[in-house]
Design a protein around this motif. Structure first.
Motif, short mmCIF file in Angstrom:
data_model
loop_
_atom_site.label_atom_id
_atom_site.label_comp_id
_atom_site.label_asym_id
_atom_site.label_seq_id
_atom_site.Cartn_x
_atom_site.Cartn_y
_atom_site.Cartn_z
N PHE A 23 0.84 -1.20 0.00
CA PHE A 23 0.00 0.00 0.00
C PHE A 23 0.87 1.25 0.00
CE2 PHE A 23 -2.21 3.32 2.48
CZ PHE A 23 -3.32 3.52 1.67
N ALA A 24 1.91 1.26 0.82
CA ALA A 24 2.78 2.43 0.90
C ALA A 24 3.43 2.75 -0.44
CB ALA A 24 3.86 2.21 1.96
N ASN A 25 3.70 1.72 -1.23
CA ASN A 25 4.37 1.93 -2.52
C ASN A 25 3.39 2.15 -3.67
OD1 ASN A 25 7.55 1.43 -2.56
ND2 ASN A 25 6.63 0.27 -0.88
N ALA A 26 2.10 1.98 -3.41
CA ALA A 26 1.10 2.18 -4.45
C ALA A 26 0.40 3.53 -4.33
CB ALA A 26 0.06 1.06 -4.41
N VAL A 27 0.55 4.19 -3.19
CA VAL A 27 -0.13 5.47 -2.96
C VAL A 27 0.83 6.61 -3.28
CG1 VAL A 27 -1.15 6.97 -1.23
CG2 VAL A 27 -1.66 4.54 -1.22
N ALA A 28 0.41 7.51 -4.14
CA ALA A 28 1.22 8.69 -4.44
C ALA A 28 0.32 9.72 -5.10
CB ALA A 28 2.38 8.34 -5.37
N ASP A 29 0.24 10.91 -4.54
CA ASP A 29 -0.61 11.96 -5.10
C ASP A 29 0.04 13.29 -4.76
OD1 ASP A 29 -2.65 13.25 -6.33
OD2 ASP A 29 -4.06 13.06 -4.68
N PHE A 30 0.94 13.73 -5.60
CA PHE A 30 1.81 14.84 -5.23
C PHE A 30 1.58 16.06 -6.10
CE2 PHE A 30 4.37 10.86 -4.62
CZ PHE A 30 4.14 10.77 -3.26
N GLY A 31 1.82 17.25 -5.52
CA GLY A 31 1.78 18.49 -6.26
C GLY A 31 3.08 18.68 -7.04
N CYS A 32 3.73 19.79 -6.89
CA CYS A 32 5.09 20.00 -7.39
C CYS A 32 5.19 21.00 -8.53
CB CYS A 32 5.76 18.71 -7.82
SG CYS A 32 5.59 17.38 -6.63
N SER A 33 6.39 21.59 -8.63
CA SER A 33 6.76 22.51 -9.71
C SER A 33 8.21 22.23 -10.07
CB SER A 33 6.66 23.98 -9.26
OG SER A 33 5.45 24.25 -8.59
N SER A 34 8.58 22.45 -11.35
CA SER A 34 9.97 22.24 -11.72
C SER A 34 10.33 23.04 -12.96
CB SER A 34 10.27 20.75 -11.97
OG SER A 34 9.50 20.26 -13.05
N PHE A 35 11.63 23.27 -13.13
CA PHE A 35 12.14 23.94 -14.32
C PHE A 35 13.40 23.23 -14.79
CE2 PHE A 35 14.41 26.06 -10.85
CZ PHE A 35 15.72 26.09 -11.32
N THR A 36 13.63 23.27 -16.09
CA THR A 36 14.91 22.86 -16.67
C THR A 36 15.33 23.94 -17.66
OG1 THR A 36 14.39 20.50 -16.48
CG2 THR A 36 16.15 21.11 -18.00
N VAL A 37 16.57 24.37 -17.56
CA VAL A 37 17.11 25.36 -18.50
C VAL A 37 18.42 24.82 -19.08
CG1 VAL A 37 16.06 27.35 -17.35
CG2 VAL A 37 18.34 26.59 -16.64
N TRP A 38 18.74 25.27 -20.28
CA TRP A 38 20.01 24.94 -20.93
C TRP A 38 20.25 25.98 -22.02
CZ3 TRP A 38 15.44 22.41 -21.66
CH2 TRP A 38 14.95 22.31 -22.97
N GLY A 39 21.33 25.86 -22.73
CA GLY A 39 21.60 26.81 -23.81
C GLY A 39 21.64 28.23 -23.31
N ASP A 40 21.00 29.14 -24.03
CA ASP A 40 21.02 30.56 -23.65
C ASP A 40 20.27 30.83 -22.36
OD1 ASP A 40 22.49 31.16 -25.90
OD2 ASP A 40 20.76 31.80 -27.09
N ALA A 41 19.39 29.93 -21.94
CA ALA A 41 18.65 30.13 -20.69
C ALA A 41 19.47 29.75 -19.47
CB ALA A 41 17.36 29.31 -20.71
N SER A 42 20.62 29.12 -19.68
CA SER A 42 21.48 28.67 -18.58
C SER A 42 22.75 29.51 -18.55
CB SER A 42 21.84 27.20 -18.77
OG SER A 42 22.91 26.81 -17.95
N ALA A 43 23.20 29.84 -17.37
CA ALA A 43 24.41 30.66 -17.23
C ALA A 43 25.64 29.95 -17.77
CB ALA A 43 24.62 31.03 -15.77
N THR A 44 25.64 28.62 -17.78
CA THR A 44 26.78 27.86 -18.29
C THR A 44 26.50 27.23 -19.65
OG1 THR A 44 26.08 25.79 -17.24
CG2 THR A 44 27.47 27.28 -15.93
N GLY A 45 25.26 27.26 -20.08
CA GLY A 45 24.87 26.56 -21.30
C GLY A 45 24.45 25.13 -21.05
N GLU A 46 24.86 24.58 -19.89
CA GLU A 46 24.54 23.20 -19.55
C GLU A 46 23.23 23.16 -18.77
OE1 GLU A 46 24.11 20.13 -20.05
OE2 GLU A 46 26.24 19.63 -20.21
N MET A 47 22.67 21.96 -18.66
CA MET A 47 21.38 21.77 -18.01
C MET A 47 21.43 22.09 -16.51
SD MET A 47 19.84 19.29 -15.83
CE MET A 47 20.43 17.64 -16.21
#
Length: 425
Positions: free
Chosen positions: A141-165
């Motif tokens: 049961f513990a491993n079958a229950v999951a109901d999560f919110g969340c926010s995330s971002f990924t940047v790379w290229g010109d959107a990244s200060a180093t160009g990397e992800m």
């Protein structure tokens, strides 16, 4: 139970940590250590061996965690069902993959061998047979229950200060008032020979899937709840945390990591919607640093169960060097639920459009979108593929969001190096 405590600090005057424990000294394939204020659990071998080691090393935490978090908080506060009915419903609709069951069975064996009946017994008014000695079905049961919110971002290229992800994510969900869920947050470090994958997972003991995971190849997968399309089936469902883990493991060594993850997810029936944000070094992504896999159980839809949303395909952020994810689809279907997840996508997009993002900017960005809907941000990460640095923030209490905590900084090159020392590789 063996407990190895290693304190990490930049002061060169501090005594070096003890020498690695030789594998033959360990009665199982695991080691529990500590960095900063966070436990680090190293696990290696087959799925069964990994499960057994985790059970042996963490079984003393499972009773309090199950009672305070799963039973009295999630079931008691967020459903109208008794625990027995909730468990019967969830397990009646769920089918575990045989490989996942090997690890879960290993955990159960290790827990029963290394913990007493008293340690695995809980008392609560919310369970009919209290005092209740935890059983196999409780672990499932513990491993079958999951109901999560969340926010995330990924940047790379010109959107990244180093160009990397650079990838950042908030994991928003309910935290029990006792604080067991955040207190037991740990970094799990896996060398899973059956899966052919090495990865870290930010999660609590006994929950073996991925909500926030990073591989030794610097691929990241983070999970977000979505009001998805109506599923074709409501039985034979694969637990989504374990489905996410299988998808990430499939990327290891893959020429096309996006295609490898998509193939796995098409083969695991889902019940509810997910945004799985998959980030990768630019070279591994053939010039891109991230996609969002919009997933649910509507396999009869034109895309099947998975719609791959690439950079530039989100009407709220049309740049081709950014992917954003929260709690709504942006491509698979755009008319379900809140189309901006309480303004979080617009907020992140504004930060990114203002200037290229460095890893040091991640905390402030995540702080601006903390707490999702009604949950508190339980943990946050910022991962920089250019340096393999993982910043981990864990909520210090049930009412204080993770970005307000002080981070524990992990160099994943060192983390996986330590894993190799312990496993003898």
């Amino acid at each position: 139970m063996l407990l190895f405590l290693i304190g990490c600090a930049p002061d060169p005057g501090i005594e070096a940590p003890p020498a690695p424990v030789e594998q033959e000294e360990l009665p199982y394939n695991g080691s529990l250590e500590r960095q900063g204020d966070r436990d680090v659990l190293y696990l290696w071998g087959t799925r069964a061996e990994i499960g057994y080691a985790e059970g042996a090393l963490t079984c003393d935490r499972v009773g309090p965690l199950f009672k305070a978090y799963l039973l009295e908080h999630l079931v008691g506060e967020y459903t109208d069902f008794t625990y027995e009915l909730a468990r019967a419903f969830v397990l009646g609709s769920t089918t575990f993959d045989a490989r996942d069951l090997e690890e879960l069975d290993g955990y159960w064996q290790g827990a029963n061998e290394y913990c007493t009946d008293e340690q695995l017994t809980i008392e609560s008014e919310l369970i009919a047979d209290s005092p209740h000695r935890l059983v196999w079905e409780d672990l499932l049961f513990a491993n079958a229950v999951a109901d999560f919110g969340c926010s995330s971002f990924t940047v790379w290229g010109d959107a990244s200060a180093t160009g990397e992800m650079v990838h950042g994510r908030n994991f928003d969900w309910a935290i029990d008032p006792a604080g067991t869920f955040v207190a037991d947050h740990m970094l799990k470090v896996y060398d899973s020979t059956d899966e052919g994958a090495r990865f870290v997972s930010v999660m609590v003991p006994a929950m073996q899937g991925c909500v926030t995971c990073v591989t030794d190849e610097s691929l990241v997968l983070t999970m977000h709840n979505v009001s998805g399309l109506t599923p074709d089936e409501t039985i034979g469902i694969s637990p989504r945390m374990l489905s996410a883990r299988a998808a990430l493991a499939a990327t290891s060594g893959a020429d096309d990591p996006v295609g490898a993850a998509e193939t796995v997810l098409e083969g695991r029936r889902q019940l509810v919607g997910n945004n799985l944000h998959l980030a990768m070094p630019v070279a591994r992504g053939d010039g891109i640093g991230g996609v969002v896999l919009e997933v649910d159980g509507a396999g009869s839809s034109p895309d099947g169960q998975v719609t791959v949303r690439r950079a530039g395909e989100d009407a709220q952020e049309t740049r081709t060097d950014v992917t954003l994810a929260a709690n709504h689809y942006a491509k698979r279907r755009s008319d379900l639920g809140d189309d901006d997840s309480n303004g979080r996508i617009a907020t992140l997009a504004a930060f990114i459009d203002e200037a290229p993002v460095a890893a040091g900017d991640g905390r402030g960005m995540l702080d601006s979108v903390k707490n999702g809907y009604d949950g508190v941000t339980a943990h946050s990460i910022v991962f920089d593929a250019a340096t393999s640095e993982l910043q981990l923030y864990v909520a210090p209490g049930f009412d204080v969001p993770a970005p307000e905590a002080e981070p524990v900084i992990f160099d994943l090159n060192d983390v996986f190096g330590r894993l190799a020392e312990l496993s003898g590789d």
